[in-house]
Design a protein around this motif. Structure first.
Motif, mmCIF file in Angstrom:
data_model
loop_
_atom_site.group_PDB
_atom_site.id
_atom_site.type_symbol
_atom_site.label_atom_id
_atom_site.label_comp_id
_atom_site.label_asym_id
_atom_site.label_seq_id
_atom_site.Cartn_x
_atom_site.Cartn_y
_atom_site.Cartn_z
ATOM 1 N N ASN A 124 -7.324 1.165 -6.633
ATOM 2 C CA ASN A 124 -6.923 2.577 -6.656
ATOM 3 C C ASN A 124 -5.524 2.795 -7.224
ATOM 4 O O ASN A 124 -4.804 3.684 -6.776
ATOM 5 C CB ASN A 124 -7.017 3.188 -5.252
ATOM 6 N N CYS A 125 -5.151 1.994 -8.193
ATOM 7 C CA CYS A 125 -3.904 2.230 -8.924
ATOM 8 C C CYS A 125 -4.272 3.088 -10.131
ATOM 9 O O CYS A 125 -4.403 2.590 -11.255
ATOM 10 C CB CYS A 125 -3.260 0.899 -9.316
ATOM 11 N N ARG A 126 -4.459 4.351 -9.903
ATOM 12 C CA ARG A 126 -5.212 5.215 -10.811
ATOM 13 C C ARG A 126 -4.461 5.606 -12.082
ATOM 14 O O ARG A 126 -5.055 6.100 -13.025
ATOM 15 C CB ARG A 126 -5.681 6.466 -10.061
ATOM 16 N N LYS A 174 -2.493 -1.477 -3.373
ATOM 17 C CA LYS A 174 -3.341 -0.322 -3.114
ATOM 18 C C LYS A 174 -2.573 0.974 -3.399
ATOM 19 O O LYS A 174 -1.424 1.128 -2.987
ATOM 20 C CB LYS A 174 -3.798 -0.292 -1.649
ATOM 21 N N ASN A 175 -3.236 1.883 -4.119
ATOM 22 C CA ASN A 175 -2.754 3.253 -4.299
ATOM 23 C C ASN A 175 -1.407 3.347 -5.010
ATOM 24 O O ASN A 175 -0.700 4.345 -4.866
ATOM 25 C CB ASN A 175 -2.644 3.972 -2.939
ATOM 26 N N MET A 230 0.919 4.331 -7.868
ATOM 27 C CA MET A 230 0.734 5.401 -8.829
ATOM 28 C C MET A 230 1.646 5.301 -10.050
ATOM 29 O O MET A 230 1.790 6.263 -10.797
ATOM 30 C CB MET A 230 0.939 6.756 -8.143
ATOM 31 N N ALA A 265 0.849 -1.199 0.000
ATOM 32 C CA ALA A 265 0.000 0.000 0.000
ATOM 33 C C ALA A 265 0.879 1.242 0.000
ATOM 34 O O ALA A 265 1.802 1.359 0.812
ATOM 35 C CB ALA A 265 -0.919 -0.001 1.212
ATOM 36 N N TRP A 266 0.565 2.169 -0.904
ATOM 37 C CA TRP A 266 1.310 3.420 -1.025
ATOM 38 C C TRP A 266 0.463 4.574 -0.503
ATOM 39 O O TRP A 266 -0.775 4.498 -0.475
ATOM 40 C CB TRP A 266 1.647 3.703 -2.493
ATOM 41 N N CYS A 267 1.128 5.664 -0.125
ATOM 42 C CA CYS A 267 0.414 6.896 0.206
ATOM 43 C C CYS A 267 -0.220 7.442 -1.067
ATOM 44 O O CYS A 267 0.389 7.416 -2.142
ATOM 45 C CB CYS A 267 1.359 7.938 0.792
ATOM 46 N N GLU A 268 -1.411 7.967 -0.950
ATOM 47 C CA GLU A 268 -2.129 8.430 -2.135
ATOM 48 C C GLU A 268 -1.545 9.706 -2.727
ATOM 49 O O GLU A 268 -1.863 10.070 -3.849
ATOM 50 C CB GLU A 268 -3.608 8.638 -1.791
ATOM 51 N N ASP A 269 -0.685 10.415 -2.001
ATOM 52 C CA ASP A 269 -0.142 11.680 -2.499
ATOM 53 C C ASP A 269 1.237 11.508 -3.129
ATOM 54 O O ASP A 269 1.963 12.486 -3.327
ATOM 55 C CB ASP A 269 -0.065 12.712 -1.369
#
Length: 220
Positions: free
Chosen positions: A62-64, A38-39, A41, A8-12
């Motif tokens: 959420n790998c947007r 998760k997340n 990027m 899981a990564w930070c979303e920012d």
């Protein structure tokens, strides 16, 4: 002896190239059975995901910025697959099944009538919050003859949620029992295509499905 991992990564996060390198470097042992991302990027997932031959569960959430889903069709034990929040995915194509031109060439020239099973163990498939997904392609006849391949042979549960632009879907779901479709804008082609060959359905949930004014007679 680790059976399941969550990355899981930070979303920012901003440095996408660094994220790709980090994920590549975190390649787990091939006996891993469960993986959750998760997340992330980066614009592409790690190449080693397709090599996890013992994987039973895979969740990508959420790998947007990810542009393509890895080749997963040949994973022999994958039972649960969830793809959610993949904003940059517009098409799920042939690479998802794990076939390319070399596979087609060898298949067309091989002798006998051996049947290839793609996603042979998959029972649960969830597509959720993929807002730009327009086409979920069927495996093309040009890639491999349809009498020599079975896709999703034991898939029982298919859930499509908040994929509003989706218009193209496969038709091969020989064992589908539970179908849930919600919040899509092009309900008629999606529902009709998915259900066109299904004779095993026992549960159907439609919610917020636009463009569907009635159910086809053959479905009832």
């Amino acid at each position: 002896n680790i059976h399941e991992l969550t990355f899981a990564w930070c979303e920012d996060q901003i440095d996408t190239n660094r994220a790709i390198g980090v994920l590549e470097g975190l390649k787990p042992h091939p006996n891993l059975k469960g993986l959750i991302l998760k997340n992330f990027m980066g614009n592409q997932l790690a190449s080693w995901i397709s090599d996890l031959r013992n994987l039973v569960k895979l969740e990508v959430r959420n790998c947007r910025r990810c542009k393509e889903i890895p080749a997963l069709g040949h994973l022999p034990f994958l039972q649960y697959l969830e793809l959610a929040g993949l904003d940059n995915i517009t098409c799920i194509g042939p690479s998802f099944y794990g076939f390319d031109n070399s596979d087609a060439s060898s298949s067309n020239h091989s002798s006998g009538q051996a049947v290839t099973r793609l996603f042979p163990a998959l029972k649960y498939l969830i597509l959720s919050d993929i807002e730009n997904l327009k086409h979920w392609m069927e495996l093309s006849v040009e890639i491999i003859p349809t009498d020599r391949v079975v896709v999703f042979p034991i898939l029982e549960v298919l859930n499509i949620h908040r994929c509003p632009q989706l218009t193209t879907v496969p038709t091969q779901f020989p064992s589908l029992k539970d179908l849930a479709i919600s919040y899509i804008n092009h309900g008629l082609p999606v529902v009709t295509k998915i259900c066109s060959k299904v004779i095993t359905l026992t549960h159907l949930l439609l919610h917020g499905v636009q463009g569907l004014t009635c159910l086809p007679d053959w479905l009832l």
